[in-house]
Write a protein that holds these residues in place. Sequence first.
Motif, PDB file in Angstrom:
ATOM      1  N   VAL A 113    -120.455 -43.111  16.172  1.00  0.00           N
ATOM      2  CA  VAL A 113    -121.152 -42.951  14.898  1.00  0.00           C
ATOM      3  C   VAL A 113    -121.292 -41.463  14.565  1.00  0.00           C
ATOM      4  O   VAL A 113    -121.696 -40.662  15.409  1.00  0.00           O
ATOM      5  N   ARG A 115    -121.578 -39.816  10.542  1.00  0.00           N
ATOM      6  CA  ARG A 115    -122.386 -39.467   9.384  1.00  0.00           C
ATOM      7  C   ARG A 115    -122.324 -40.542   8.313  1.00  0.00           C
ATOM      8  O   ARG A 115    -121.396 -41.330   8.267  1.00  0.00           O
ATOM      9  N   THR A 116    -123.307 -40.510   7.421  1.00  0.00           N
ATOM     10  CA  THR A 116    -123.331 -41.360   6.239  1.00  0.00           C
ATOM     11  C   THR A 116    -123.489 -40.438   5.031  1.00  0.00           C
ATOM     12  O   THR A 116    -124.219 -39.458   5.092  1.00  0.00           O
ATOM     13  N   TYR A 126    -120.067 -44.936   5.487  1.00  0.00           N
ATOM     14  CA  TYR A 126    -120.334 -44.729   6.908  1.00  0.00           C
ATOM     15  C   TYR A 126    -119.046 -44.171   7.512  1.00  0.00           C
ATOM     16  O   TYR A 126    -117.993 -44.802   7.410  1.00  0.00           O
ATOM     17  N   TYR A 128    -116.993 -42.755  10.845  1.00  0.00           N
ATOM     18  CA  TYR A 128    -116.959 -42.850  12.294  1.00  0.00           C
ATOM     19  C   TYR A 128    -115.668 -42.242  12.836  1.00  0.00           C
ATOM     20  O   TYR A 128    -114.670 -42.131  12.122  1.00  0.00           O
ATOM     21  N   LYS A 165    -113.711 -45.265   7.960  1.00  0.00           N
ATOM     22  CA  LYS A 165    -114.782 -45.257   6.964  1.00  0.00           C
ATOM     23  C   LYS A 165    -114.983 -46.665   6.428  1.00  0.00           C
ATOM     24  O   LYS A 165    -114.024 -47.392   6.193  1.00  0.00           O
ATOM     25  N   TRP A 167    -117.498 -48.600   3.404  1.00  0.00           N
ATOM     26  CA  TRP A 167    -118.396 -48.266   2.308  1.00  0.00           C
ATOM     27  C   TRP A 167    -118.855 -49.496   1.547  1.00  0.00           C
ATOM     28  O   TRP A 167    -118.214 -50.537   1.559  1.00  0.00           O
ATOM     29  N   ASN A 196    -123.033 -52.813   7.827  1.00  0.00           N
ATOM     30  CA  ASN A 196    -121.858 -52.027   8.206  1.00  0.00           C
ATOM     31  C   ASN A 196    -121.396 -52.343   9.632  1.00  0.00           C
ATOM     32  O   ASN A 196    -122.133 -52.905  10.420  1.00  0.00           O
ATOM     33  N   SER A 199    -123.466 -51.658  12.780  1.00  0.00           N
ATOM     34  CA  SER A 199    -124.675 -52.403  13.114  1.00  0.00           C
ATOM     35  C   SER A 199    -124.397 -53.869  13.387  1.00  0.00           C
ATOM     36  O   SER A 199    -125.294 -54.624  13.679  1.00  0.00           O
TER      37      SER A 199
END
Length: 200
Positions: A113, A115-116, A126, A128, A165, A167, A196, A199
């Motif tokens: 993980v 950044r967002t 998101y 990664y 990514k 979104w 996302n 999670s």
Amino acid sequence: MVFRLLIIAATGLLLTACDNMQTLTEAQQIERTIRQEVSRDLDGLNALTEAADTTEYDGFAWRRGEKIQIRQRMDGELTLLEQAEAPEIIAKAVEHRIPSFSLVRYQKGWLVVFRTYVSNHCQVVYAYAYRGKLADTPQCTEEVFASQANGQCQSPINDEWQVFKEWFFAESLVAEGNPVCKAKLEQGWQTLPGQNAGSR
């Protein structure tokens, strides 16, 4: 006289070079950071994901000096386990001087993980690093983002790692009066139910 001409020519070249330089967007800065971090600490990230792969768990989050958080997928959701331990993963992080990490098992690989951010098209993105291959996931382009309210894309870093990514349309920003978001809503964009990859 020749020296003065050289100075004028050099100044002209510098001004032209400055005009050609563009400031990176937030999305470009984040992608560059992910690429740099993976390249800089490839051995450490490989060691972490290899250690994680030997466990039955699906998610790990750790910061030096804190207790590791370990999650397992139950009924499609990542659930925090109170009693689980993973000393081998912490040992790898310490060995490779990684002060913190967040890993999530996804498809047949591991997400790291990062950044967002919110895109120019009113999407929560998101970002990664992903160790593995993602089937049926298009390459990241501006056109892909512009054409899909919700989606996923990847960009290779090396043979093993991708920038991944995912979104979702930021419908919550419509109420705040964001004109781009309002226009997208009028075009029929909406958030898909669910969460996302990091999670799930």
